[in-house]
Enzyme design. Structure first.
Site, PDB file in Angstrom:
ATOM      1  N   ARG A  68     -36.949 -26.497  -6.051  1.00 33.96           N
ATOM      2  CA  ARG A  68     -38.370 -26.286  -5.793  1.00 33.96           C
ATOM      3  C   ARG A  68     -39.126 -27.497  -6.879  1.00 33.96           C
ATOM      4  NH1 ARG A  68     -38.389 -19.955  -6.080  1.00 33.96           N
ATOM      5  NH2 ARG A  68     -36.444 -20.296  -6.690  1.00 33.96           N
ATOM      6  N   LYS A 177     -22.570 -15.211  -2.386  1.00 30.62           N
ATOM      7  CA  LYS A 177     -22.584 -13.862  -2.385  1.00 30.62           C
ATOM      8  C   LYS A 177     -23.876 -13.479  -3.152  1.00 30.62           C
ATOM      9  CE  LYS A 177     -20.231 -11.408  -5.335  1.00 30.62           C
ATOM     10  NZ  LYS A 177     -20.324 -11.046  -6.777  1.00 30.62           N
ATOM     11  N   HIS A 207     -15.538 -16.268  -3.781  1.00 30.30           N
ATOM     12  CA  HIS A 207     -14.636 -17.185  -4.714  1.00 30.30           C
ATOM     13  C   HIS A 207     -13.423 -16.839  -5.267  1.00 30.30           C
ATOM     14  CE1 HIS A 207     -16.040 -15.275  -8.416  1.00 30.30           C
ATOM     15  NE2 HIS A 207     -15.359 -16.010  -9.044  1.00 30.30           N
ATOM     16  N   LYS A 211      -8.882 -19.041  -5.692  1.00 29.65           N
ATOM     17  CA  LYS A 211      -8.320 -18.999  -6.770  1.00 29.65           C
ATOM     18  C   LYS A 211      -6.810 -19.143  -6.248  1.00 29.65           C
ATOM     19  CE  LYS A 211     -11.062 -15.946  -9.644  1.00 29.65           C
ATOM     20  NZ  LYS A 211     -11.562 -16.559 -10.639  1.00 29.65           N
ATOM     21  N   GLU A 245     -13.276  -7.453 -17.337  1.00 35.64           N
ATOM     22  CA  GLU A 245     -14.193  -8.661 -17.894  1.00 35.64           C
ATOM     23  C   GLU A 245     -14.319  -8.071 -19.231  1.00 35.64           C
ATOM     24  OE1 GLU A 245     -17.043 -10.976 -15.456  1.00 35.64           O
ATOM     25  OE2 GLU A 245     -17.056  -9.075 -14.405  1.00 35.64           O
ATOM     26  N   ASP A 264     -21.129  -5.286  -7.070  1.00 38.22           N
ATOM     27  CA  ASP A 264     -21.000  -6.815  -7.672  1.00 38.22           C
ATOM     28  C   ASP A 264     -19.422  -7.377  -7.574  1.00 38.22           C
ATOM     29  OD1 ASP A 264     -21.662  -9.252  -9.073  1.00 38.22           O
ATOM     30  OD2 ASP A 264     -21.048  -8.479 -10.853  1.00 38.22           O
ATOM     31  N   HIS A 269     -14.619  -9.030  -4.400  1.00 41.97           N
ATOM     32  CA  HIS A 269     -13.498  -9.498  -4.908  1.00 41.97           C
ATOM     33  C   HIS A 269     -12.234  -8.293  -4.695  1.00 41.97           C
ATOM     34  CE1 HIS A 269     -16.174 -12.402  -6.049  1.00 41.97           C
ATOM     35  NE2 HIS A 269     -16.585 -11.941  -7.300  1.00 41.97           N
ATOM     36  N   LYS A 365     -17.267  -4.353 -17.020  1.00 45.16           N
ATOM     37  CA  LYS A 365     -17.661  -5.366 -17.953  1.00 45.16           C
ATOM     38  C   LYS A 365     -17.469  -4.718 -19.439  1.00 45.16           C
ATOM     39  CE  LYS A 365     -20.706  -8.113 -15.173  1.00 45.16           C
ATOM     40  NZ  LYS A 365     -19.856  -9.395 -14.786  1.00 45.16           N
TER      41      LYS A 365
END
Ligand code: BG6
Length: 522
Positions: A68, A177, A207, A211, A245, A264, A269, A365
């Site tokens: 944009r 996603k 993704h 891998k 993570e 998420d 995944h 997380k």
């Protein structure tokens, strides 16, 4: 300011498809919507650069960034040089290397937030392709917010940017996603985009499937005769899938607070990893057959049939600690939020192969380690031979696919350590990518972009897979309506203590690899 690749360079480019190269006449212009965003700068442009540098793409590859903001081609090229310096995996992308590459980049402003039509983009693409004498094939990559996916696809159709099946050129659309935020929205999105595109033209990205270590699960399971006979309820006690993570929400508070760990990571995944571990061998190694088998695995998933969801489902939220804010104090997070930053659950894959084998999934997380792995825990030996000698019961054998970091596959078994007494100790047989292949692993986006350009959708998710995954996640959400709010957990831990309760039903416990090297031989 920026050099053009020379014709001699193009002529020198091999025209065969050996080793995955895309010949010049099969190549398409890559059009990135959301070109000034984080994903484009951090992942997509570096991935295209690395593919180009490695010779997978022809020297003249058109990359058109669409966003944009007002920007000239040269501004965009300069910005992307900076991104390459920071994010290129090969460590190149300094000014010299950057120069011939970024002359392939163009920028086109479209205010797609205001539903601007894409006719000007269609004209610009034709101009660039005609001027550079490149084919009119196009790969549109939607790296925008999810609210733009359906409108952009509609506008691509209206601007005549989608070829039909009988056209000699191809057009494909890659969709990032999150693909929907529940079953209903995913269905609506599928309906909206399939009004314009055929399923063959749609590349829904997860993704994780790009891998190397994830793809190697295919090679390991179906390229070896010795392991596959063990992958079933007769030999496997349970399966653990961990996507952990150490990072928190990293400036994505608003997105994350509306999303949570279940949507998420688990919906996509973690369930994809489960599919690859649990699926049957495909009829052939091609997109349709592989996706059919993954779909069957997903359709066999059931949640435990208990009145008490807390026996198989735990949610957590990271607390403050180690000088870092707790989740509720993160920017753009509602201070009363009940969004989970950790989820652990148990489910079953009710088919002939896996009936009765619990599958445990956890993701969160700010956990103790960055670690993604699938651990297959085998049954213990049927007889305790060594008990009479006062020897501890041998540990169950374990096969671990370490997806990241320190990518590896490790098989543990029991052995007698040297000495005059009789003891038993688990030891490991390890395969480490870094040590065996001694090359840097390509980034997932490199593989996925190249596959989308080649027209291979094996590593992308199909409409029906996504919808079944959402069905599972919807049922999990329904089950947690009766649960208390997420339990706080200490950062740098393995999540809430109550996650251990999930093993009350079964043998074993969550794996807690303290040190990456501890579980493998030096
Ligand atoms: C993304 C999630 O899909 O995957 C992020 O939105 C998460 O929240 C990321 O951090 C993890 O990916 P990777 O490749 O770093 O394991």
């Amino acid at each position: 300011m920026f050099e053009q690749p020379t014709a001699a360079f193009r002529e020198g480019f091999p025209q065969d498809t050996a080793a995955g190269r895309i010949p010049f006449d099969k190549m398409g212009t890559i059009v990135i919507f959301g070109a000034t965003g984080d994903l484009a700068g951090r992942k997509l442009i570096p991935a295209i650069y690395n593919l180009w540098e490695a010779g997978y793409l022809p020297p003249e590859v058109n990359v058109v960034g669409v966003a944009r903001r007002e920007k000239s081609d040269d501004d965009y090229r300069t910005d992307m040089c900076e991104e390459l310096k920071k994010h290129s995996r090969t460590g190149h992308g300094g000014d010299d290397a950057c120069n011939p590459f970024v002359s392939n980049l163009f920028y086109h402003r479209v205010n797609f937030a205001e539903n601007a039509d894409l006719t000007s983009l269609a004209q610009r693409l034709t101009e660039i392709e005609d001027e550079r004498e490149t084919p009119h094939n196009r790969l549109f990559y939607l790296a925008t917010g999810p609210e733009f996916f359906a409108p952009l696809v509609q506008r691509l159709g209206e601007a005549g940017l989608v070829y039909g099946p009988n056209d000699s050129n191809w057009s494909r659309v890659v969709i990032e996603k999150p693909f929907g935020n529940d079953l209903e929205s995913a269905r609506q999105l599928n309906q909206a985009i399939t009004r314009v595109l055929t399923e063959e033209q749609i590349y829904r990205i997860d993704h994780y499937l790009g891998k190397e270590t994830v793809q190697n699960i295919f090679a390991f399971r179906f390229g070896n005769a010795i392991f596959e006979p063990l992958f079933n309820q007769k030999y496997v006690d349970h399966v653990q899938i961990t996507v952990a993570e150490t990072l928190g929400v990293e400036g994505r508070g608003e997105f994350y607070d509306a999303t949570g760990a279940l949507h998420d990571v688990v919906q996509n995944h973690a369930l994809q990893l489960l599919c690859l571990a649990a699926m049957e061998p495909p009829v052939e190694f091609r997109a349709k057959d592989i996706r059919d088998e993954k779909l069957k695995a997903l359709r066999s998933i059931h949640l435990p049939n208990t009145k008490e969801p807390s026996e198989w489902l735990v949610r957590g939220q990271y607390a403050e600690g180690f000088g870092e804010p707790g989740y509720l104090s993160e920017e753009e997070v509602d201070p009363n939020s009940e969004t989970e930053t950790f989820v652990a659950l148990r489910l079953s894959v009710d088919n002939w192969r896996w009936a009765g084998v619990p599958f445990f999934i956890r993701s969160g997380k700010r956990l103790k380690k960055r670690l993604t792995e699938i651990a297959i825990q085998f049954r213990k030996p049927p007889l305790q031979y060594f008990k009479k000698l006062g020897v501890d019961a041998p540990e169950a054998n374990e096969l671990v696919f370490r997806i990241q970091p320190k990518e590896a596959i490790s098989l543990s078994f029991n052995a007698k350590p040297p000495g005059m007494d009789f003891q038993i100790r688990p030891v490991n047989m390890d395969f480490r990518y870094g040590r065996t292949f001694r090359e840097d692993l390509p980034d997932a986006y490199e593989r996925l972009l190249l596959d989308a350009l080649r027209g291979d959708s094996t590593l992308f998710t199909r409409a029906d897979e996504i919808e079944v995954a959402w069905q599972i996640v919807n049922s999990i959400r329904d089950a947690w309506q009766g649960l208390p709010p997420p339990e706080l957990y200490r950062p740098r831990s393995w999540g809430p203590a109550s996650a251990d309760r999930m093993f009350d039903c079964c043998q074993g416990h969550w794996r807690t690899p303290e040190d990456e090297d501890e579980w493998r031989s030096p």
